[in-house]
Design a protein around this motif. Structure first.
Motif, PDB file in Angstrom:
ATOM      1  N   PHE A 128       0.895  -1.155  -0.002  1.00 11.95           N
ATOM      2  CA  PHE A 128       0.157   0.025  -0.064  1.00 11.95           C
ATOM      3  C   PHE A 128       0.961   1.228   0.247  1.00 11.95           C
ATOM      4  N   ASN A 129       1.182   1.745  -1.085  1.00 12.86           N
ATOM      5  CA  ASN A 129       2.190   3.029  -1.279  1.00 12.86           C
ATOM      6  C   ASN A 129       1.269   4.387  -0.874  1.00 12.86           C
ATOM      7  N   VAL A 130       1.997   5.298  -0.319  1.00 10.39           N
ATOM      8  CA  VAL A 130       1.564   6.625   0.236  1.00 10.39           C
ATOM      9  C   VAL A 130       1.171   7.343  -1.080  1.00 10.39           C
ATOM     10  N   ASN A 131       0.281   8.378  -1.024  1.00 11.80           N
ATOM     11  CA  ASN A 131      -0.333   9.053  -1.887  1.00 11.80           C
ATOM     12  C   ASN A 131       0.591  10.466  -1.941  1.00 11.80           C
ATOM     13  N   LEU A 132       1.783  10.236  -2.832  1.00 13.04           N
ATOM     14  CA  LEU A 132       2.889  11.194  -2.639  1.00 13.04           C
ATOM     15  C   LEU A 132       2.882  12.061  -3.689  1.00 13.04           C
ATOM     16  N   PHE A 133       3.271  13.423  -3.485  1.00 13.18           N
ATOM     17  CA  PHE A 133       3.444  14.395  -4.521  1.00 13.18           C
ATOM     18  C   PHE A 133       4.774  15.276  -4.430  1.00 13.18           C
ATOM     19  N   ALA A 134       5.426  15.465  -5.569  1.00  6.40           N
ATOM     20  CA  ALA A 134       6.525  16.212  -5.249  1.00  6.40           C
ATOM     21  C   ALA A 134       6.080  17.525  -5.612  1.00  6.40           C
ATOM     22  N   LYS A 135       6.156  18.438  -4.509  1.00  8.41           N
ATOM     23  CA  LYS A 135       5.736  19.874  -4.505  1.00  8.41           C
ATOM     24  C   LYS A 135       6.667  20.984  -4.196  1.00  8.41           C
ATOM     25  N   LYS A 136       6.552  21.930  -5.017  1.00 10.17           N
ATOM     26  CA  LYS A 136       7.421  23.033  -4.574  1.00 10.17           C
ATOM     27  C   LYS A 136       6.353  24.013  -3.781  1.00 10.17           C
ATOM     28  N   PHE A 137       7.238  24.713  -2.715  1.00 11.02           N
ATOM     29  CA  PHE A 137       6.660  25.657  -1.715  1.00 11.02           C
ATOM     30  C   PHE A 137       7.620  26.857  -1.499  1.00 11.02           C
ATOM     31  N   TYR A 138       6.910  28.051  -1.632  1.00 11.22           N
ATOM     32  CA  TYR A 138       7.890  29.070  -1.182  1.00 11.22           C
ATOM     33  C   TYR A 138       8.063  29.361   0.367  1.00 11.22           C
ATOM     34  N   TRP A 139       9.192  29.145   0.883  1.00 12.54           N
ATOM     35  CA  TRP A 139       9.234  29.641   2.223  1.00 12.54           C
ATOM     36  C   TRP A 139       9.782  30.587   2.630  1.00 12.54           C
ATOM     37  N   VAL A 140       8.473  31.534   3.105  1.00  8.97           N
ATOM     38  CA  VAL A 140       8.620  33.010   3.248  1.00  8.97           C
ATOM     39  C   VAL A 140       9.782  33.550   4.160  1.00  8.97           C
ATOM     40  N   GLU A 141       9.980  32.557   5.308  1.00 10.89           N
ATOM     41  CA  GLU A 141      10.985  32.984   6.365  1.00 10.89           C
ATOM     42  C   GLU A 141      12.521  32.643   5.867  1.00 10.89           C
ATOM     43  N   GLN A 142      12.649  31.600   4.857  1.00 12.77           N
ATOM     44  CA  GLN A 142      14.045  31.723   4.531  1.00 12.77           C
ATOM     45  C   GLN A 142      14.162  32.410   2.983  1.00 12.77           C
ATOM     46  N   ASP A 143      13.046  32.953   2.559  1.00 14.41           N
ATOM     47  CA  ASP A 143      13.001  33.715   1.260  1.00 14.41           C
ATOM     48  C   ASP A 143      13.524  32.634   0.237  1.00 14.41           C
ATOM     49  N   CYS A 144      13.181  31.365   0.068  1.00 10.33           N
ATOM     50  CA  CYS A 144      13.433  30.435  -0.952  1.00 10.33           C
ATOM     51  C   CYS A 144      12.469  29.430  -1.390  1.00 10.33           C
ATOM     52  N   TRP A 145      12.688  28.856  -2.279  1.00  8.34           N
ATOM     53  CA  TRP A 145      11.649  27.685  -2.678  1.00  8.34           C
ATOM     54  C   TRP A 145      12.176  26.584  -2.345  1.00  8.34           C
ATOM     55  N   VAL A 146      11.266  25.400  -1.751  1.00  7.05           N
ATOM     56  CA  VAL A 146      11.776  24.389  -1.113  1.00  7.05           C
ATOM     57  C   VAL A 146      10.854  23.140  -1.921  1.00  7.05           C
ATOM     58  N   THR A 147      11.678  22.069  -2.295  1.00 13.63           N
ATOM     59  CA  THR A 147      10.821  20.941  -3.081  1.00 13.63           C
ATOM     60  C   THR A 147      10.882  19.859  -1.998  1.00 13.63           C
ATOM     61  N   LEU A 148       9.542  19.404  -1.630  1.00 12.44           N
ATOM     62  CA  LEU A 148       8.963  18.588  -0.536  1.00 12.44           C
ATOM     63  C   LEU A 148       8.488  17.296  -1.315  1.00 12.44           C
ATOM     64  N   ASN A 149       8.913  16.167  -0.814  1.00 14.65           N
ATOM     65  CA  ASN A 149       7.728  15.023  -1.174  1.00 14.65           C
ATOM     66  C   ASN A 149       6.631  15.054  -0.038  1.00 14.65           C
ATOM     67  N   VAL A 150       5.700  15.248  -0.454  1.00 18.16           N
ATOM     68  CA  VAL A 150       4.552  15.391   0.635  1.00 18.16           C
ATOM     69  C   VAL A 150       3.507  14.503   0.358  1.00 18.16           C
ATOM     70  N   SER A 151       2.750  13.810   1.231  1.00 15.83           N
ATOM     71  CA  SER A 151       1.585  13.110   0.971  1.00 15.83           C
ATOM     72  C   SER A 151       0.154  13.911   1.012  1.00 15.83           C
ATOM     73  N   ALA A 152      -0.898  13.714   0.529  1.00 13.75           N
ATOM     74  CA  ALA A 152      -1.982  14.410   0.850  1.00 13.75           C
ATOM     75  C   ALA A 152      -2.405  15.047   2.303  1.00 13.75           C
ATOM     76  N   ALA A 153      -2.051  14.012   3.275  1.00 13.65           N
ATOM     77  CA  ALA A 153      -2.378  14.440   4.707  1.00 13.65           C
ATOM     78  C   ALA A 153      -1.128  15.425   5.002  1.00 13.65           C
ATOM     79  N   GLY A 154       0.055  15.397   4.161  1.00 10.46           N
ATOM     80  CA  GLY A 154       1.082  16.503   4.619  1.00 10.46           C
ATOM     81  C   GLY A 154       0.524  17.767   4.159  1.00 10.46           C
ATOM     82  N   LEU A 155       0.073  17.883   2.846  1.00 12.68           N
ATOM     83  CA  LEU A 155      -0.464  19.021   2.409  1.00 12.68           C
ATOM     84  C   LEU A 155      -1.642  19.707   3.171  1.00 12.68           C
ATOM     85  N   ARG A 156      -2.515  18.768   3.736  1.00 10.25           N
ATOM     86  CA  ARG A 156      -3.417  19.349   4.599  1.00 10.25           C
ATOM     87  C   ARG A 156      -2.836  19.835   5.857  1.00 10.25           C
ATOM     88  N   LEU A 157      -1.789  19.147   6.487  1.00 10.12           N
ATOM     89  CA  LEU A 157      -1.099  19.738   7.527  1.00 10.12           C
ATOM     90  C   LEU A 157      -0.452  21.109   7.235  1.00 10.12           C
TER      91      LEU A 157
END
Length: 78
Positions: free
Chosen positions: A29-58
């Motif tokens: 049973f694999n995890v519902n994963l996405f490779a997603k880019k987020f803009y991290w305002v505090e560090q003023d940079c883009w971050v690429t994370l492998n996040v699940s759907a539950a991680g996106l909601r969090l």
């Protein structure tokens, strides 16, 4: 890269396929994963994370900075 969420730490689970004849074979049973880019305002940079759907909601609920700090404290981020 392993199939795990970098925010929640969810990993793939193993279980059984159960046929109509009740024959069991192992499966994953694999995890519902996405490779997603987020803009991290505090560090003023883009971050690429492998996040699940539950991680996106969090991230939507508590914010990216707090989610990354929690994940780093629990050892999910490398």
């Amino acid at each position: 890269m392993s199939k795990s969420c970098q925010i929640t730490g969810k990993k793939a689970m193993s279980g059984n396929n159960v046929a109509h004849s009740n024959v069991r074979t192992r499966r994953k049973f694999n995890v519902n994963l996405f490779a997603k880019k987020f803009y991290w305002v505090e560090q003023d940079c883009w971050v690429t994370l492998n996040v699940s759907a539950a991680g996106l909601r969090l991230i939507n609920k508590i914010g990216l900075d707090a989610a990354i700090k929690n994940a780093a404290a629990q050892g999910f981020l490398s």
